[in-house]
Design a protein around this motif. Structure first.
Motif, mmCIF file in Angstrom:
data_model
loop_
_atom_site.group_PDB
_atom_site.id
_atom_site.type_symbol
_atom_site.label_atom_id
_atom_site.label_comp_id
_atom_site.label_asym_id
_atom_site.label_seq_id
_atom_site.Cartn_x
_atom_site.Cartn_y
_atom_site.Cartn_z
ATOM 1 N N MET A 169 0.828 -1.199 0.000
ATOM 2 C CA MET A 169 0.000 0.000 0.000
ATOM 3 C C MET A 169 0.865 1.253 0.000
ATOM 4 O O MET A 169 0.540 2.244 -0.639
ATOM 5 C CB MET A 169 -0.898 0.007 1.240
ATOM 6 C CG MET A 169 -1.921 -1.103 1.257
ATOM 7 S SD MET A 169 -3.304 -0.763 0.145
ATOM 8 C CE MET A 169 -4.236 0.392 1.139
ATOM 9 N N LYS A 170 1.957 1.200 0.741
ATOM 10 C CA LYS A 170 2.836 2.368 0.811
ATOM 11 C C LYS A 170 3.442 2.662 -0.546
ATOM 12 O O LYS A 170 3.528 3.810 -0.963
ATOM 13 C CB LYS A 170 3.959 2.124 1.820
ATOM 14 C CG LYS A 170 3.599 2.597 3.203
ATOM 15 C CD LYS A 170 4.824 2.566 4.097
ATOM 16 C CE LYS A 170 4.421 2.821 5.533
ATOM 17 N NZ LYS A 170 5.297 2.135 6.484
ATOM 18 N N ILE A 171 3.861 1.623 -1.232
ATOM 19 C CA ILE A 171 4.456 1.814 -2.549
ATOM 20 C C ILE A 171 3.404 2.365 -3.504
ATOM 21 O O ILE A 171 3.662 3.281 -4.270
ATOM 22 C CB ILE A 171 5.086 0.497 -3.065
ATOM 23 C CG1 ILE A 171 6.331 0.187 -2.231
ATOM 24 C CG2 ILE A 171 5.446 0.603 -4.536
ATOM 25 C CD1 ILE A 171 6.945 -1.157 -2.505
ATOM 26 N N GLU A 172 2.195 1.841 -3.413
ATOM 27 C CA GLU A 172 1.129 2.328 -4.290
ATOM 28 C C GLU A 172 0.825 3.808 -4.006
ATOM 29 O O GLU A 172 0.637 4.595 -4.936
ATOM 30 C CB GLU A 172 -0.122 1.449 -4.133
ATOM 31 C CG GLU A 172 -1.325 1.875 -4.947
ATOM 32 C CD GLU A 172 -1.170 1.779 -6.472
ATOM 33 O OE1 GLU A 172 -0.147 1.226 -6.932
ATOM 34 O OE2 GLU A 172 -2.039 2.282 -7.193
ATOM 35 N N ALA A 173 0.803 4.173 -2.734
ATOM 36 C CA ALA A 173 0.562 5.579 -2.390
ATOM 37 C C ALA A 173 1.656 6.462 -2.973
ATOM 38 O O ALA A 173 1.397 7.554 -3.480
ATOM 39 C CB ALA A 173 0.504 5.756 -0.878
ATOM 40 N N ASN A 174 2.889 5.974 -2.910
ATOM 41 C CA ASN A 174 3.998 6.716 -3.481
ATOM 42 C C ASN A 174 3.858 6.849 -4.982
ATOM 43 O O ASN A 174 4.078 7.924 -5.538
ATOM 44 C CB ASN A 174 5.319 6.013 -3.164
ATOM 45 C CG ASN A 174 6.097 6.757 -2.116
ATOM 46 O OD1 ASN A 174 6.072 7.993 -2.073
ATOM 47 N ND2 ASN A 174 6.783 6.028 -1.263
ATOM 48 N N ILE A 175 3.485 5.771 -5.641
ATOM 49 C CA ILE A 175 3.325 5.826 -7.087
ATOM 50 C C ILE A 175 2.267 6.848 -7.453
ATOM 51 O O ILE A 175 2.430 7.622 -8.387
ATOM 52 C CB ILE A 175 2.973 4.422 -7.638
ATOM 53 C CG1 ILE A 175 4.188 3.508 -7.485
ATOM 54 C CG2 ILE A 175 2.538 4.495 -9.093
ATOM 55 C CD1 ILE A 175 3.920 2.070 -7.838
ATOM 56 N N CYS A 176 1.187 6.890 -6.664
ATOM 57 C CA CYS A 176 0.120 7.850 -6.941
ATOM 58 C C CYS A 176 0.623 9.280 -6.793
ATOM 59 O O CYS A 176 0.365 10.128 -7.640
ATOM 60 C CB CYS A 176 -1.065 7.613 -6.017
ATOM 61 S SG CYS A 176 -1.975 6.102 -6.406
ATOM 62 N N ARG A 177 1.358 9.554 -5.714
ATOM 63 C CA ARG A 177 1.769 10.951 -5.566
ATOM 64 C C ARG A 177 2.860 11.332 -6.562
ATOM 65 O O ARG A 177 2.934 12.476 -6.992
ATOM 66 C CB ARG A 177 2.124 11.298 -4.126
ATOM 67 C CG ARG A 177 3.297 10.588 -3.530
ATOM 68 C CD ARG A 177 3.528 11.088 -2.099
ATOM 69 N NE ARG A 177 4.627 10.375 -1.477
ATOM 70 C CZ ARG A 177 5.124 10.693 -0.294
ATOM 71 N NH1 ARG A 177 4.627 11.695 0.386
ATOM 72 N NH2 ARG A 177 6.113 9.988 0.217
ATOM 73 N N PHE A 178 3.669 10.371 -6.970
ATOM 74 C CA PHE A 178 4.645 10.684 -8.017
ATOM 75 C C PHE A 178 3.948 10.909 -9.364
ATOM 76 O O PHE A 178 4.382 11.748 -10.149
ATOM 77 C CB PHE A 178 5.725 9.606 -8.123
ATOM 78 C CG PHE A 178 6.808 9.765 -7.084
ATOM 79 C CD1 PHE A 178 7.600 10.906 -7.072
ATOM 80 C CD2 PHE A 178 7.027 8.799 -6.116
ATOM 81 C CE1 PHE A 178 8.596 11.075 -6.108
ATOM 82 C CE2 PHE A 178 8.020 8.954 -5.151
ATOM 83 C CZ PHE A 178 8.804 10.102 -5.148
ATOM 84 N N ALA A 179 2.862 10.180 -9.614
ATOM 85 C CA ALA A 179 2.098 10.418 -10.846
ATOM 86 C C ALA A 179 1.557 11.847 -10.848
ATOM 87 O O ALA A 179 1.570 12.524 -11.877
ATOM 88 C CB ALA A 179 0.956 9.413 -10.961
ATOM 89 N N VAL A 180 1.126 12.312 -9.663
ATOM 90 C CA VAL A 180 0.637 13.683 -9.548
ATOM 91 C C VAL A 180 1.783 14.674 -9.761
ATOM 92 O O VAL A 180 1.648 15.650 -10.503
ATOM 93 C CB VAL A 180 -0.039 13.902 -8.166
ATOM 94 C CG1 VAL A 180 -0.354 15.366 -7.947
ATOM 95 C CG2 VAL A 180 -1.297 13.052 -8.043
ATOM 96 N N LEU A 181 2.932 14.391 -9.161
ATOM 97 C CA LEU A 181 4.071 15.305 -9.285
ATOM 98 C C LEU A 181 4.560 15.392 -10.737
ATOM 99 O O LEU A 181 4.880 16.480 -11.224
ATOM 100 C CB LEU A 181 5.203 14.845 -8.359
ATOM 101 C CG LEU A 181 6.473 15.702 -8.361
ATOM 102 C CD1 LEU A 181 6.178 17.154 -7.997
ATOM 103 C CD2 LEU A 181 7.515 15.121 -7.404
ATOM 104 N N ILE A 182 4.591 14.270 -11.419
ATOM 105 C CA ILE A 182 5.036 14.295 -12.820
ATOM 106 C C ILE A 182 4.020 15.054 -13.679
ATOM 107 O O ILE A 182 4.398 15.806 -14.577
ATOM 108 C CB ILE A 182 5.281 12.857 -13.337
ATOM 109 C CG1 ILE A 182 6.470 12.249 -12.605
ATOM 110 C CG2 ILE A 182 5.544 12.857 -14.839
ATOM 111 C CD1 ILE A 182 6.574 10.739 -12.733
ATOM 112 N N SER A 183 2.740 14.877 -13.367
ATOM 113 C CA SER A 183 1.717 15.624 -14.102
ATOM 114 C C SER A 183 1.887 17.130 -13.886
ATOM 115 O O SER A 183 1.793 17.919 -14.834
ATOM 116 C CB SER A 183 0.315 15.212 -13.648
ATOM 117 O OG SER A 183 0.117 13.842 -13.865
#
Ligand SMILES: *[C@@H]1O[C@H](CO)[C@@H](O)[C@H](O)[C@H]1NC(C)=O
Ligand SMILES: *[C@@H]1O[C@H](CO)[C@@H](O)[C@H](O)[C@H]1NC(C)=O
Ligand SMILES: *[C@@H]1O[C@H](CO)[C@@H](O)[C@H](O)[C@H]1NC(C)=O
Ligand SMILES: *[C@@H]1O[C@H](CO)[C@@H](O)[C@H](O)[C@H]1NC(C)=O
Ligand SMILES: *[C@@H]1O[C@H](CO)[C@@H](O)[C@H](O)[C@H]1NC(C)=O
Ligand SMILES: *[C@@H]1O[C@H](CO)[C@@H](O)[C@H](O)[C@H]1NC(C)=O
Ligand SMILES: *[C@@H]1O[C@H](CO)[C@@H](O)[C@H](O)[C@H]1NC(C)=O
Ligand SMILES: CC(=O)N[C@H]1CO[C@H](CO)[C@@H](O)[C@@H]1O
Length: 258
Positions: free
Chosen positions: A180-194
């Motif tokens: 779950m932690k990794i998934e949360a990180n992936i989500c916020r990095f997707a936001v940051l890259i956007s």
């Protein structure tokens, strides 16, 4: 007559090989070419980067420089293609390219940001982020907008970093579960890259935001207000799994940060 036909046939085969072999070689080399352009604009200055480990997302703070360059390059590609993460093969090819600058790049942990599992954030395009995590995208931009405007203000960074931390905590609150932690990180990095893809022109601001978010040591702004904001806005947008249809909901940021 038969002999002539045979040699003609052989010639045709040979001609075919002369076309196929170079094609095969060409497609092989292009398969190993990184799809990212790692060049940065001349105003970009690596030596201004603080070496943080991104909340232990990176194994080593030495990874910060190649990582930020990688993020910036993903943002530039997202600006042109709307795609966010690279798939496994594409990523490996790009790590090979980065390796020439930073030989330990393979042990940085960057591979955690790989396109995969359909439906999750790792598979999102910028369009998905806007549609499903729109208010998170907007609030990160808002909370970080004061960065870079007047030198490095640690207060400006505090607001920005606090939002980033919340993005990591919101979805992983219940679980100390690593997946779950990794998934949360992936989500916020997707936001940051956007966000990066929308602000390509603002290189100084981008450097500031990466500097800020990569370094947890900077002060978080106003914990009390944090709590208050968190409880009043909690649950509006669940980062994991993208609740969807949330683009229009009012965003979550401090109206008057100073
Ligand atoms: C990059 O920043 C460092 C320290 O701020 C400075 O000494 C150096 O001259 C800068 N390099 C370029 C190319 O601007
Ligand atoms: C990764 O993407 C490339 C091109 O976009 C594609 O050719 C390749 O098959 C993909 N690889 C995997 C493992 O999905
Ligand atoms: C870096 O982190 C990854 C997990 O993301 C781990 O598999 C790897 O062993 C780590 N490498 C080092 C050198 O610590
Ligand atoms: C945490 O767990 C509670 C109850 O088990 C649940 O209502 C809540 O939605 C969960 N929060 C997250 C972010 O998963
Ligand atoms: C972590 O949480 C996810 C989603 O709730 C679940 O699918 C997975 O099995 C959990 N992993 C562990 C090790 O508990
Ligand atoms: C791409 O970057 C340019 C320059 O920063 C910007 O004007 C444009 O809006 C960006 N496009 C998208 C789709 O974000
Ligand atoms: C969001 O707002 C736009 C126009 O402001 C509207 O067309 C759209 O239907 C709204 N979407 C949702 C999910 O409310
Ligand atoms: C960081 C965070 O939001 N933590 C909350 C997780 O959920 C518990 C209750 O289940 C809260 O007490 C924490 O504040």
């Amino acid at each position: 007559m038969n002999n002539w036909k045979l040699s003609d046939f052989v010639k045709q085969i040979l001609a075919l090989y002369m076309i196929i072999i170079p094609l095969a070689i060409a497609s092989q080399t292009s398969a190993n070419e990184c799809v990212l352009d790692f060049n940065v604009p001349s105003v970009w200055n690596d030596s201004n980067l603080n070496a943080g480990n991104w909340d232990e997302f990176l194994n080593d703070s030495l990874c910060a420089t190649p990582f930020v360059r990688y993020m910036y390059s993903l943002g530039r590609r997202a600006n042109q293609t709307r795609l966010i993460f690279l798939n496994k093969t594409e990523q490996k090819d790009c790590m090979d390219t980065l390796k020439s600058e930073e030989k330990n790049v393979f042990s940085c942990g960057i591979e955690k940001l790989t396109r995969g599992s359909p439906g999750g954030c790792s598979d999102y395009s910028v369009t998905d982020v806007v549609n499903k995590l729109g208010s998170t995208l907007k609030s990160l931009g808002e909370n970080c907008k004061l960065l870079g405007s007047d030198g490095e203000s640690s207060e400006a960074c505090g607001y920005c970093l606090r939002r980033w931390e919340e993005m990591g905590a919101l979805s992983s609150n219940n679980s100390s579960n690593d997946t779950m932690k990794i998934e949360a990180n992936i989500c916020r990095f997707a936001v940051l890259i956007s966000l990066t893809s929308q602000r390509m022109y603002d290189v100084e601001w981008l450097q500031s935001i990466y500097n800020c978010l990569g370094n947890k040591n900077l002060p978080l702004a106003d914990q009390a207000k944090d709590e208050e904001d968190y409880t009043s806005h909690k649950g509006r947008e669940v980062l994991i799994g993208g609740a969807g249809g949330d683009y229009n909901s009012s965003s979550y940021y401090i109206d008057d940060p100073l």
